[in-house]
Structure formats: C-alpha cells, structure tokens
Design a protein around this motif. Structure first.
Motif, short mmCIF file in Angstrom:
data_model
loop_
_atom_site.label_atom_id
_atom_site.label_comp_id
_atom_site.label_asym_id
_atom_site.label_seq_id
_atom_site.Cartn_x
_atom_site.Cartn_y
_atom_site.Cartn_z
N PHE A 71 41.49 25.30 45.54
CA PHE A 71 40.45 24.72 44.67
C PHE A 71 40.27 23.21 44.83
O PHE A 71 39.19 22.69 44.60
CB PHE A 71 40.72 25.03 43.20
CG PHE A 71 40.50 26.48 42.84
CD1 PHE A 71 39.86 27.34 43.72
CD2 PHE A 71 40.94 26.99 41.63
CE1 PHE A 71 39.66 28.68 43.39
CE2 PHE A 71 40.75 28.31 41.29
CZ PHE A 71 40.11 29.17 42.18
N ASP A 72 41.32 22.53 45.22
CA ASP A 72 41.20 21.08 45.45
C ASP A 72 40.20 20.75 46.53
O ASP A 72 39.49 19.75 46.45
CB ASP A 72 42.56 20.53 45.89
CG ASP A 72 43.26 19.85 44.75
OD1 ASP A 72 42.66 19.82 43.65
OD2 ASP A 72 44.38 19.37 44.94
N THR A 73 40.16 21.56 47.57
CA THR A 73 39.25 21.26 48.68
C THR A 73 37.96 22.06 48.58
O THR A 73 36.92 21.59 49.02
CB THR A 73 39.89 21.57 50.04
OG1 THR A 73 40.66 22.76 49.91
CG2 THR A 73 40.76 20.45 50.51
N LEU B 141 36.39 33.42 46.82
CA LEU B 141 36.29 32.39 45.78
C LEU B 141 35.01 32.63 44.98
O LEU B 141 33.97 32.94 45.55
CB LEU B 141 36.22 31.00 46.42
CG LEU B 141 37.34 30.63 47.39
CD1 LEU B 141 37.15 29.19 47.87
CD2 LEU B 141 38.70 30.78 46.72
N PHE B 142 35.10 32.45 43.67
CA PHE B 142 33.94 32.68 42.80
C PHE B 142 33.50 31.39 42.10
O PHE B 142 34.34 30.58 41.70
CB PHE B 142 34.27 33.71 41.72
CG PHE B 142 34.44 35.09 42.27
CD1 PHE B 142 33.34 35.84 42.66
CD2 PHE B 142 35.72 35.63 42.42
CE1 PHE B 142 33.49 37.11 43.17
CE2 PHE B 142 35.88 36.90 42.94
CZ PHE B 142 34.77 37.65 43.32
N SER C 242 28.43 33.96 39.85
CA SER C 242 27.10 33.99 40.45
C SER C 242 27.17 33.60 41.91
O SER C 242 26.29 33.92 42.70
CB SER C 242 26.16 33.03 39.73
OG SER C 242 25.70 33.58 38.54
N GLY C 243 28.22 32.88 42.26
CA GLY C 243 28.35 32.46 43.65
C GLY C 243 29.68 32.95 44.19
O GLY C 243 30.65 33.07 43.44
N ALA D 84 36.13 25.93 42.95
CA ALA D 84 35.58 27.20 42.50
C ALA D 84 36.22 27.50 41.15
O ALA D 84 37.15 26.83 40.71
CB ALA D 84 35.88 28.30 43.51
N ASP D 85 35.68 28.54 40.47
CA ASP D 85 36.17 28.85 39.12
C ASP D 85 37.17 29.97 39.11
O ASP D 85 37.90 30.15 38.14
CB ASP D 85 34.98 29.20 38.24
CG ASP D 85 33.97 28.07 38.17
OD1 ASP D 85 34.39 26.96 37.79
OD2 ASP D 85 32.80 28.27 38.53
N GLY D 86 37.18 30.77 40.17
CA GLY D 86 38.12 31.89 40.20
C GLY D 86 38.34 32.33 41.63
O GLY D 86 37.61 31.93 42.54
N VAL D 87 39.38 33.17 41.81
CA VAL D 87 39.66 33.66 43.15
C VAL D 87 40.15 35.10 43.04
O VAL D 87 40.86 35.47 42.09
CB VAL D 87 40.67 32.75 43.89
CG1 VAL D 87 41.99 32.68 43.13
CG2 VAL D 87 40.94 33.21 45.31
#
Ligand code: BLA
Length: 509
Positions: free
Chosen positions: A349-351, A430-431, A413-414, A354-357
């Motif tokens: 997530f640092d690079t 990744l979400f 959504s993404g 995203a909100d979830g995985v």
C-alpha cells in the motif's frame, strides 16, 4: 464567429471564446494592419485617449498617437518577430502630453494588437518581488507544503480573497488541492468538479495564454468596432489581456457571489497541469505590474513543480524496487506469506495506495482491508481468468465489467490484479473504494441568490453534485507509474512462485 453564438449548458464546449468580439472596460484596444492603419478599435477608446473609433478607423496610426509612443511600440513589435507572445511597456504616454498607459502589444494573425489601460502608480519591481516569492517557495518541504505555499504567495501578491490550486485529472475534471483564504470564508479544499466547468477549448486556450483576469463580473463588455472585418472574421483575442470572457462563465461567477476572478495556468511537461484559480468578493484589478509578476511567478512555479515531480518519480521508483526485493526475499523464506493478504497489504500500500487486498492461491482466499466478501471475490477471480490471465489488469469501474460488482461499489469500485502464475487462477488483487467522499458544505445554503438564465447548475455546489453523479461507481484510477510498479511486483512474485514450485517438484521426486 462568437458574436452570434448563443451559449448554454449543452454547447459551451463549442463556444468560440477567443473571438467573442468584446473587451473588458478596464482597458481599450486598437488593432493595426501590417502597414499600420487602424483596422479595429474598442468602442470605449474616447474615454481613455479622447479619440473614438470613428476618429481612428482607416487612418495611419502615426496621425493619431504620439511619435515617441509609436517608436516604442515599433521597437517592441520588432522584438516579437511574429512569436506567439506579448510584449509589455509600462507607463507610456500614448498622446503627446497625455497621461501614461500600461500597454501590451502582440500579433493576432497579421494584425498588431495594442491594448492599454491607465498606468498605475505602482512602483513595484516585479523581478525582485518574484525573486523573494520563489526563494520562500524553494524552502517548502514536500509537495503538500509546496502547493499550499504557492497559493499563499499568489494571495499575498494579488490580494484576492481566495486562491486555489486546481489540479486537472486525465479526463479534465479537477480537484482543489491547495488553498489560501481570507479568514472567514468557506473552504473549497478537496472538492472536485467535472471537466465541463472548464471546457476543453478553454483548457486549450489556457495552455497558450497563461494568464487571465476578470476584473468585475458585473461590468458591461465593450464591443470592438467593427466586430467583423470585410471577410466576416472576428479578431482572434487569444492573447489579449483585456479579452472579455464567456457569458456562461460570468454567470457561474455571479451565481457564486464572486466579484472578480483571476487565473494563472500551471503547465508541467507541456501539459495543463492545473490553475491557480483566484476569487475576490468585490471587483478587483491588480496593477499591471502585479499581474506581470503573478504571471512570471506562475511560470517559475510550474518549472519548480515539474522538477519536484521528477524527483518524486525517481524516489518512487527507488522505493518500488525495494518493495519488490523485500517481497521476493520474504516470500522465498516463508512462502505462506504469499497467501497472507494483510501482510501483502502492509508492504504494497505504501507504493500502490489501495483500500483493501485479496489473495487467491490454490483455491484459498485471504482478504484484508476494504474488500468484497469471499463469494464476491471468487466471482472476481473467475472474471479475471477470462480477461487477465498473464498480465496486470486494472479497472476503475468494476461494475462496468462485472455487473454484480455494482452491489459492493462503495467497497470496491477499482481493482488492480497481479497474476501470480503463468496459468490462470492465482492472483493478488488490490481494491479501491468508490471515490465519492462525503462533503460538508460550509456557508449559508439559504442565502438568497438571483441565479442567471442557466439556473443553479452554474454553481460550485451543483457542479460538485454533477461530478459526484459522473463518478458514481468509479474509483481513483491506478496511475501509470503504479501500474509499472505492479508489473515489477508481478515479475518478482512470478520468479519466487516458479522457484517454489520447482523445489516442490524436486521434493516430490
Ligand atoms: C472558465 N471555469 C473557468 C475558469 C475557472 C473555472 C477557474 C477560468 C477562468 C477564470 O479565471 O475565472 C471553474 N472556478 C471554476 C471551478 C471552481 C472555480 C470549477 O472557482 C471551483 C471552485 N463553466 C461551467 C459550466 C460551463 C462553464 C457548466 O461551470 C459550460 C457549460 C464554462 N468556464 C466555462 C467557460 C470558461 C470557463 C466557457 C472560459 C472562460 C474564458 O476564459 O472565456
């Protein structure tokens, strides 16, 4: 031509805003043919130099203006050599013995365009003002501070009540990413607006002419005489300082209670990155010197931003390589980590924010953060098997490729999917959640405003609602640099996964 174009909410991206045939009344305009005959004059000329359009049209300009003034103008025009730029002369008496004017000259096609306004008593040294603005800006630590300090400097220089840094996204919609305010007014920070608020032809013009001021949104625009030349052409005012702007934009500004507006283009890598967008709640015309300084500041700010962005990209790429290495060596030692969504998220997530995985390996699912549930995730995996078996796949509107995803658009959504094996089936996904953010508008909603003919659509509040409508079900897209990093992660992970399956095969034998 612009003069007879009836603009409304549906056609405003076709309004020819560079040929509207009017100037703002704070200045006047004279256009000359190549042999220095007056071919056009704004109708307000007499108020400034005592000569009306009738007194001037068709005459050699040498019969009308002071000889020294003409000499100075000719010198500047020689400097232009047909370039797409504007020369300025401060404090030039245009009539012998008359008052001084601040003057701009440029070419519009074959015509020489002279614009003038009464010289201000401002003794400001643009270069030293800008020098110290830039010195302060150079100290800003980090991008957020840099943008905010830029807004503060522009506010200090121009005295406008609100200075925003407005950044364009790829589709032309935009976000207020920094702001400096007079105390006591509502903030627009963080708000998004649709591309239609600054239509495509305006964005193109702002790339060519980087500065504009609307000194008084209630001032009556002044026609240029004649509006059309014998061939039926209107004067191309793309580079004019006095250009009166689109009535639809004026309506927008009036609807929001603004009295004056000023904007400076921010251009990075040859593209319109954004604008300094400034509002004042009363009419306001910064002096010619202040405007020149603001324009110069905008250019230097753009260059500094460009080099900061380059440095950020380089940093980012270095960091991304480290993440790929870390992933590879950690997983090589403990391959169970690969199916630990939470651990992966912490690293990635640092690079790639995203909100979830979610991870899908050998039929096992692991989820962490904001994600669809297990059953929905399995549905996503079978969709991925059809579209993304061997390369990084991304969408910023999952509901458009997988209709059932509309049900959990707020959570996901993404997505960005990294396939882990050459064969279909295993993925790290990744979400990103829907990008709509709840916004609380400050200010008095019930304040009585007389809306213009296009009604309340032309207000920031309605614009923001329109933007919200347009982006329903979409997430902030994964940026190209982030996709490159994802591709690097895929290669690194593929390598460990292959090594793991080789050693598993060896054990079995
Ligand atoms: C121009 N629209 C602009 C400009 C800005 C905005 C900053 C540049 C001109 C200036 O300096 O004032 C938009 N201003 C904003 C936004 C905020 C803000 C988003 O303060 C947010 C807080 N405008 C509309 C719609 C249309 C439209 C719906 O909102 C058309 C249907 C048109 N905007 C429009 C046009 C111009 C413009 C035509 C060009 C004006 C010109 O230069 O002639």
């Amino acid at each position: 031509t612009g003069a007879d174009f009836a603009v409304n909410l549906t056609n405003c991206d076709r309004e020819p805003i560079h040929v509207l045939g009017t100037v703002q009344p704070f200045g006047f305009l004279i256009a000359l043919t190549a042999d220095w005959l007056v071919s056009r004059v704004s109708a307000n000329s007499a108020a400034f130099i005592g000569l009306s359009p009738d007194d001037m049209l068709g005459k050699p300009v040498s019969d009308l203006l002071d000889a020294d003034a003409i000499h100075a103008l000719r010198n500047r025009i020689t400097l232009l050599r047909g370039a797409d730029s504007v020369e300025r002369i401060f404090s030039l008496p245009l009539m012998s013995g008359g008052a001084p004017f601040d003057v701009a000259v440029h070419f519009s096609g074959p015509l020489v365009v002279i614009e003038a306004e009464p010289a201000s008593a401002d003794e400001m040294e643009a270069s030293s003002t800008v020098r110290s603005m830039v010195a302060r800006l150079a100290q800003a630590d980090g991008m957020t501070a840099f943008l905010r300090d830029g807004a503060r400097q522009v506010r200090a220089l121009t005295g406008f009540d609100r200075v925003m840094v407005y950044r364009f996204a790829d589709g032309g919609d935009g976000e207020v990413v920094a702001e400096a305010l007079r105390p006591g007014i509502d903030s627009f920070f963080g708000l998004h607006y649709p591309a239609s608020d600054i239509p495509v032809q305006a964005r193109a013009l702002y790339l060519r002419n980087i500065f504009r001021v609307i000194a008084d949104v209630h001032a009556q625009p002044v026609p240029i005489v004649p509006t059309l030349d014998p061939t039926g052409a209107a004067l191309d005012m793309s580079l004019c300082l006095t250009r009166a702007v689109s009535p639809i934009h004026i309506e927008y500004l009036r609807n929001m209670g603004v009295g004056a507006s000023l904007s400076i283009s921010i251009i990075v890598e040859g593209r319109l990155w954004g604008l300094f967008a400034c509002h004042h709640y009363a009419p306001r015309l910064p002096t010619f010197a202040q405007r020149s300084a603001a324009e110069l500041f905008g250019q230097i700010f753009s260059m500094m931003l460009e080099s900061r962005e380059r440095a950020e990209t380089a940093d980012y790429e270095g960091k991304a390589r480290q993440v790929a290495d870390r992933l590879m060596s950690a997983v090589a030692q403990d391959h169970d980590l690969l199916s630990n969504a939470r651990w992966l998220g912490d690293i990635i997530f640092d690079t790639i924010p995203a909100d979830g995985v979610g991870v899908y390996i050998d039929g096992q699912i692991s989820l962490s953060g904001l994600t669809p549930d297990t059953a929905a995730f399995a549905g996503i995996v079978s969709m991925l098997n059809r579209v993304a078996a061997s390369q990084v796949y991304t969408t910023d509107a999952l509901g458009r490729v997988l209709p059932e995803a509309a049900a959990y658009a707020d959570r996901a959504s993404g997505l960005l999917a990294i396939p882990l094996s050459r064969r279909p089936r295993d993925y790290v996904v990744l979400f990103r959640a829907e990008q709509l953010r709840a916004v609380r508008w400050a200010g008095n909603q019930d304040k009585h405003i007389e809306y213009g003919p296009n009604g309340p659509r032309l207000t920031p509040r309605k614009s923001f609602e329109e933007w919200s409508e347009l982006v329903k079900g979409t997430a902030l897209p994964f940026a190209p640099a982030q996709l490159r990093v994802a591709e690097a992660l895929r290669t690194a992970l593929l390598e460990v996964v292959l090594r793991l399956s080789d050693s598993a095969d060896a054990e079995r034998q």
